[in-house]
Design an enzyme around this catalytic site. Structure first.
Site, PDB file in Angstrom:
ATOM      1  N   LYS A   1     112.511  89.316  19.329  1.00 38.95           N
ATOM      2  CA  LYS A   1     112.249  88.323  18.346  1.00 38.95           C
ATOM      3  C   LYS A   1     112.791  89.116  16.982  1.00 38.95           C
ATOM      4  CE  LYS A   1     109.808  84.875  15.715  1.00 38.95           C
ATOM      5  NZ  LYS A   1     109.121  83.838  15.817  1.00 38.95           N
TER       6      LYS A   1
ATOM      7  N   GLU B   1     117.464  81.643   9.200  1.00 36.32           N
ATOM      8  CA  GLU B   1     117.990  80.872  10.258  1.00 36.32           C
ATOM      9  C   GLU B   1     119.173  80.091   9.914  1.00 36.32           C
ATOM     10  OE1 GLU B   1     115.367  77.634  11.922  1.00 36.32           O
ATOM     11  OE2 GLU B   1     116.202  78.168  13.949  1.00 36.32           O
TER      12      GLU B   1
ATOM     13  N   GLU C   1     106.938  82.032  25.869  1.00 35.89           N
ATOM     14  CA  GLU C   1     107.603  82.507  24.924  1.00 35.89           C
ATOM     15  C   GLU C   1     108.072  84.128  25.253  1.00 35.89           C
ATOM     16  OE1 GLU C   1     108.770  80.617  22.352  1.00 35.89           O
ATOM     17  OE2 GLU C   1     107.185  79.401  21.514  1.00 35.89           O
TER      18      GLU C   1
ATOM     19  N   HIS D   1     102.021  74.245  23.495  1.00 39.65           N
ATOM     20  CA  HIS D   1     103.412  74.636  23.053  1.00 39.65           C
ATOM     21  C   HIS D   1     104.238  75.052  24.105  1.00 39.65           C
ATOM     22  CE1 HIS D   1     106.975  75.558  20.011  1.00 39.65           C
ATOM     23  NE2 HIS D   1     106.429  76.701  20.399  1.00 39.65           N
TER      24      HIS D   1
ATOM     25  N   ASN E   1     114.990  79.281  19.152  1.00 39.93           N
ATOM     26  CA  ASN E   1     114.842  78.217  19.285  1.00 39.93           C
ATOM     27  C   ASN E   1     115.228  77.363  20.701  1.00 39.93           C
ATOM     28  OD1 ASN E   1     114.648  74.874  17.720  1.00 39.93           O
ATOM     29  ND2 ASN E   1     113.328  76.593  17.123  1.00 39.93           N
TER      30      ASN E   1
ATOM     31  N   ARG F   1     119.627  83.185  14.232  1.00 41.95           N
ATOM     32  CA  ARG F   1     118.240  82.887  14.361  1.00 41.95           C
ATOM     33  C   ARG F   1     117.851  81.310  15.178  1.00 41.95           C
ATOM     34  NH1 ARG F   1     112.677  83.738  10.786  1.00 41.95           N
ATOM     35  NH2 ARG F   1     111.163  83.014  12.390  1.00 41.95           N
TER      36      ARG F   1
ATOM     37  N   HIS G   1     113.455  74.414  22.715  1.00 41.70           N
ATOM     38  CA  HIS G   1     112.553  73.853  21.749  1.00 41.70           C
ATOM     39  C   HIS G   1     113.204  72.748  21.181  1.00 41.70           C
ATOM     40  CE1 HIS G   1     110.386  77.697  21.427  1.00 41.70           C
ATOM     41  NE2 HIS G   1     109.597  77.437  20.868  1.00 41.70           N
TER      42      HIS G   1
ATOM     43  N   LYS H   1     108.150  82.080   9.640  1.00 40.39           N
ATOM     44  CA  LYS H   1     108.013  80.634   9.816  1.00 40.39           C
ATOM     45  C   LYS H   1     106.846  80.107  10.017  1.00 40.39           C
ATOM     46  CE  LYS H   1     112.282  79.092  12.211  1.00 40.39           C
ATOM     47  NZ  LYS H   1     112.987  78.427  13.650  1.00 40.39           N
TER      48      LYS H   1
ATOM     49  N   HIS I   1     109.945  70.639  21.709  1.00 38.26           N
ATOM     50  CA  HIS I   1     109.331  70.049  20.566  1.00 38.26           C
ATOM     51  C   HIS I   1     108.980  68.571  20.869  1.00 38.26           C
ATOM     52  CE1 HIS I   1     109.807  73.355  17.292  1.00 38.26           C
ATOM     53  NE2 HIS I   1     108.855  73.357  18.225  1.00 38.26           N
TER      54      HIS I   1
ATOM     55  N   ARG J   1     101.830  78.608  -5.701  1.00 44.11           N
ATOM     56  CA  ARG J   1     103.072  78.930  -5.637  1.00 44.11           C
ATOM     57  C   ARG J   1     103.347  80.055  -4.674  1.00 44.11           C
ATOM     58  NH1 ARG J   1     103.869  77.155 -10.801  1.00 44.11           N
ATOM     59  NH2 ARG J   1     104.760  74.860 -11.131  1.00 44.11           N
TER      60      ARG J   1
HETATM   61  N1  LIG Z   1     105.958  80.271  13.342  1.00 46.70           N
HETATM   62  C1  LIG Z   1     106.697  80.423  14.668  1.00 46.70           C
HETATM   63  O1  LIG Z   1     107.526  81.180  14.562  1.00 46.70           O
HETATM   64  C2  LIG Z   1     105.947  79.905  15.846  1.00 46.70           C
HETATM   65  C3  LIG Z   1     106.372  80.321  17.031  1.00 46.70           C
HETATM   66  C4  LIG Z   1     105.866  79.886  18.360  1.00 46.70           C
HETATM   67  C5  LIG Z   1     104.769  78.880  18.169  1.00 46.70           C
HETATM   68  N2  LIG Z   1     104.258  78.527  16.857  1.00 46.70           N
HETATM   69  C6  LIG Z   1     103.431  77.300  16.944  1.00 46.70           C
HETATM   70  O2  LIG Z   1     102.164  77.930  17.606  1.00 46.70           O
HETATM   71  C7  LIG Z   1     101.351  76.885  17.899  1.00 46.70           C
HETATM   72  C8  LIG Z   1     100.773  77.399  19.406  1.00 46.70           C
HETATM   73  O3  LIG Z   1     100.133  78.588  19.219  1.00 46.70           O
HETATM   74  P1  LIG Z   1      98.905  78.800  20.391  1.00 46.70           P
HETATM   75  O4  LIG Z   1      99.449  78.579  21.453  1.00 46.70           O
HETATM   76  O5  LIG Z   1      98.810  80.291  19.733  1.00 46.70           O
HETATM   77  O6  LIG Z   1      97.835  77.697  19.898  1.00 46.70           O
HETATM   78  P2  LIG Z   1      96.747  77.805  19.098  1.00 46.70           P
HETATM   79  O7  LIG Z   1      96.423  78.600  17.831  1.00 46.70           O
HETATM   80  O8  LIG Z   1      96.164  76.544  19.135  1.00 46.70           O
HETATM   81  O9  LIG Z   1      95.709  78.532  20.186  1.00 46.70           O
HETATM   82  C9  LIG Z   1      95.426  78.012  21.471  1.00 46.70           C
HETATM   83  C10 LIG Z   1      93.978  77.907  21.716  1.00 46.70           C
HETATM   84  O10 LIG Z   1      93.289  79.075  22.087  1.00 46.70           O
HETATM   85  C11 LIG Z   1      92.195  79.429  21.354  1.00 46.70           C
HETATM   86  N3  LIG Z   1      92.084  80.842  21.176  1.00 46.70           N
HETATM   87  C12 LIG Z   1      93.124  81.556  20.391  1.00 46.70           C
HETATM   88  N4  LIG Z   1      92.801  83.167  20.305  1.00 46.70           N
HETATM   89  C13 LIG Z   1      91.814  83.042  21.576  1.00 46.70           C
HETATM   90  C14 LIG Z   1      91.215  84.140  21.926  1.00 46.70           C
HETATM   91  N5  LIG Z   1      91.707  85.409  21.898  1.00 46.70           N
HETATM   92  N6  LIG Z   1      90.421  83.691  22.963  1.00 46.70           N
HETATM   93  C15 LIG Z   1      89.910  82.680  23.572  1.00 46.70           C
HETATM   94  N7  LIG Z   1      90.876  81.522  22.902  1.00 46.70           N
HETATM   95  C16 LIG Z   1      91.491  81.649  21.935  1.00 46.70           C
HETATM   96  C17 LIG Z   1      92.324  78.801  19.958  1.00 46.70           C
HETATM   97  O11 LIG Z   1      90.864  78.108  19.571  1.00 46.70           O
HETATM   98  C18 LIG Z   1      92.934  77.334  20.496  1.00 46.70           C
HETATM   99  O12 LIG Z   1      91.999  76.490  21.259  1.00 46.70           O
HETATM  100  C19 LIG Z   1     102.267  75.621  17.835  1.00 46.70           C
HETATM  101  O13 LIG Z   1     101.907  74.994  16.897  1.00 46.70           O
HETATM  102  C20 LIG Z   1     103.531  76.353  17.700  1.00 46.70           C
HETATM  103  O14 LIG Z   1     104.403  75.250  17.038  1.00 46.70           O
HETATM  104  C21 LIG Z   1     104.887  78.974  15.749  1.00 46.70           C
HETATM  105  O1  LIG Z   2     111.120  81.896  15.109  1.00 47.64           O
HETATM  106  C1  LIG Z   2     111.862  81.159  15.292  1.00 47.64           C
HETATM  107  O2  LIG Z   2     112.816  80.969  14.980  1.00 47.64           O
HETATM  108  C2  LIG Z   2     111.591  80.265  16.459  1.00 47.64           C
HETATM  109  O3  LIG Z   2     112.324  79.398  16.789  1.00 47.64           O
HETATM  110  C3  LIG Z   2     110.336  80.583  17.217  1.00 47.64           C
HETATM  111  C4  LIG Z   2     109.743  79.147  18.171  1.00 47.64           C
HETATM  112  O4  LIG Z   2     109.211  79.906  19.291  1.00 47.64           O
HETATM  113  C5  LIG Z   2     108.629  78.390  17.210  1.00 47.64           C
HETATM  114  O5  LIG Z   2     108.270  77.694  18.128  1.00 47.64           O
HETATM  115  C6  LIG Z   2     109.338  77.980  15.841  1.00 47.64           C
HETATM  116  O6  LIG Z   2     108.260  77.642  15.171  1.00 47.64           O
HETATM  117  C7  LIG Z   2     110.153  76.916  16.167  1.00 47.64           C
HETATM  118  O7  LIG Z   2     110.879  76.675  14.998  1.00 47.64           O
HETATM  119  P1  LIG Z   2     111.362  75.225  14.316  1.00 47.64           P
HETATM  120  O8  LIG Z   2     112.218  75.756  13.125  1.00 47.64           O
HETATM  121  O9  LIG Z   2     112.138  74.387  15.482  1.00 47.64           O
HETATM  122  O10 LIG Z   2     110.162  74.471  13.819  1.00 47.64           O
HETATM  123 ZN   LIG Z   3     107.872  78.107  20.242  1.00 41.66          ZN
END
Ligand SMILES: NC(=O)c1ccc[n+]([C@@H]2O[C@H](COP(=O)([O-])OP(=O)(O)OC[C@H]3O[C@@H](n4cnc5c(N)ncnc54)[C@H](O)[C@@H]3O)[C@@H](O)[C@H]2O)c1
Ligand SMILES: O=C(O)C(=O)C[C@@H](O)[C@H](O)[C@H](O)COP(=O)(O)O
Ligand SMILES: [Zn+2]
Length: 364
Positions: A228, A238, A187, A265, A246, A242, A249, A145, A253, A124
């Site tokens: 951010k 959100e 981003e 992404h 998005n 917030r 997105h 998130k 998405h 949990r």
């Molecule tokens: N939670 C949030 O607020 C939020 C915000 C934006 C994006 N996201 C999510 O993040 C994801 C995309 O993230 P990403 O683009 O970092 O993808 P990712 O985590 O898949 O990394 C991209 C690629 O780069 C490689 N990699 C990572 N660090 C490296 C480094 N320093 N050197 C060489 N290779 C490296 C990884 O192995 C992978 O193959 C999506 O799923 C998206 O939905 C979430």
């Molecule tokens: O932090 C947020 O809020 C964002 O929307 C950041 C986005 O870049 C990110 O991809 C986030 O995961 C999208 O949120 P979601 O709620 O649409 O899944």
């Molecule tokens: Zn994003």
């Protein structure tokens, strides 16, 4: 780079960013008052786990005296799934992880979202630390998130679960493949559109198509992260404001998922930013010139700006599950100027289809 701080209802947390975080990761955990009898599970992916800085980071945690295990998942968005998550819980149990223990998410946004989801749900909820290693993770590691995808859509299972800290080693970005750098710039540009016109104009004047030296990188990353942080602090779960984060997105998405993650992404969000700017123009919220500026700055960073030739109804079905919608009509975060975004809650499927089909024609 100075440490940033995020105010959170579940506990404020630091964003530490410099060029030597990972080699001192163990020291950072000590500085966070992590008791020495804490078990630490590092979750990373199979690409990052093989990189020298990752091995150094893991060794640093062991050298600080923590019992440590490292779990690797396949790289890429396919690992952001309940199936992959379900393989990790037994390994935490087998390692004896208790509520007082700690998860470290070492990787990009996929790892941060997945490991954060595991931390939010194991027993949990146990603490976790974000150790981002991609440019895009300047966004994903902040704000709490966390979650996984479903076949029906992106991030449909998750939580708002802030980390104990964000420990960002900027030197890791120098190893990023070019395409990953470009994905992250989507981003960064997004954050300029939302709340920093000067950042946007700087990127317009001098596109950042590869990792620059720290003197250039740090102020740009700081500016993007501050946009951010300001929004997250105003509306952490959100309820309203917030949603501006998005922008790009709602369509992004859908396009990302339709591509079966062949599009990154950032690439999908880039297309989404262009299409949603066009939607803003169609609604009279944005002038054509500004929409064109958004398209050009993204294109100048090597990002795609035209939608793939997809079946509109399948794209629309993915838009339907977007979490911002409150009714049968769609909610979009739409740019009204560089530095300003409005939340629009009465968008019809038909008007988005017109924008989408027209963009496809323009791309031919
Ligand atoms: N939670 C949030 O607020 C939020 C915000 C934006 C994006 N996201 C999510 O993040 C994801 C995309 O993230 P990403 O683009 O970092 O993808 P990712 O985590 O898949 O990394 C991209 C690629 O780069 C490689 N990699 C990572 N660090 C490296 C480094 N320093 N050197 C060489 N290779 C490296 C990884 O192995 C992978 O193959 C999506 O799923 C998206 O939905 C979430
Ligand atoms: O932090 C947020 O809020 C964002 O929307 C950041 C986005 O870049 C990110 O991809 C986030 O995961 C999208 O949120 P979601 O709620 O649409 O899944
Ligand atoms: Zn994003």
């Amino acid at each position: 780079m100075s440490t940033l701080h995020v105010k959170s209802k579940t506990g404020d947390y630091p964003v530490v960013a410099d060029g030597h975080v990972l080699e001192k990761l163990g020291e950072h955990l000590v500085a966070l008052n992590t008791p020495k009898d804490t078990r630490v599970t590092i979750i990373t992916d199979e690409t990052v786990g093989q990189l020298p800085f990752a091995k150094t980071a893991i060794q640093s945690i062991e050298d600080a005296g923590y019992r440590t295990q490292c779990l690797e998942v396949p790289a890429g968005d396919q690992s952001k799934s309940l199936a992959v998550a379900s393989t990790l819980y037994p390994k935490l149990l087998a390692f004896g992880m208790r509520r007082s223990d700690l998860i470290v998410a070492l990787g990009g946004g996929v790892i941060g979202d997945l490991a954060g989801f595991i931390a939010a749900t194991y027993l949990r909820g146990i603490a976790f630390v974000q150790a981002p290693t991609t440019l895009l993770a300047h966004d994903s590691s902040i704000g709490g998130k966390v979650g996984v995808n479903l076949p029906e859509g992106k991030n449909l299972v998750g939580a708002f679960y802030p980390p104990r800290a964000v420990l960002y080693d900027l030197s890791a970005l120098a190893h990023l493949p070019a395409r990953q750098w470009i994905n992250g710039m989507a981003e960064v540009i997004k954050h300029g559109i939302i709340g920093n016109p000067q950042l946007f104009e700087q990127l317009e004047a001098q596109p950042l198509t590869s990792c620059p030296d720290a003197a250039v990188l740090e102020p740009i990353l700081t500016a993007a992260m501050k946009v951010k942080i300001d929004v997250v602090e105003a509306d952490e779960r959100e309820a309203s404001r917030r949603q501006v984060l998005n922008i790009g997105h709602t369509l992004g998405h859908a396009i990302e998922q339709r591509s079966h993650y062949q599009l990154g992404h950032g690439e999908a969000v880039s297309i989404g930013l262009v299409l949603e700017a066009k939607l803003a123009v169609a609604r009279g919220l944005l002038d054509e010139q500004t929409a064109r500026r958004i398209e050009v700055v993204l294109a100048n960073h090597g990002l795609p700006t035209a939608p793939p030739r997809d079946d509109w109804n399948e794209v629309a079905a993915l838009i339907d599950v977007d979490k911002k919608h409150g009714s049968t009509l769609w909610t979009f975060a739409l740019p009204t100027a560089i530095g300003d975004v409005a939340i629009v809650k009465d968008v019809s499927k038909a008007e988005v289809e017109v924008v989408y089909q027209r963009a496809l024609e323009e791309a031919e």
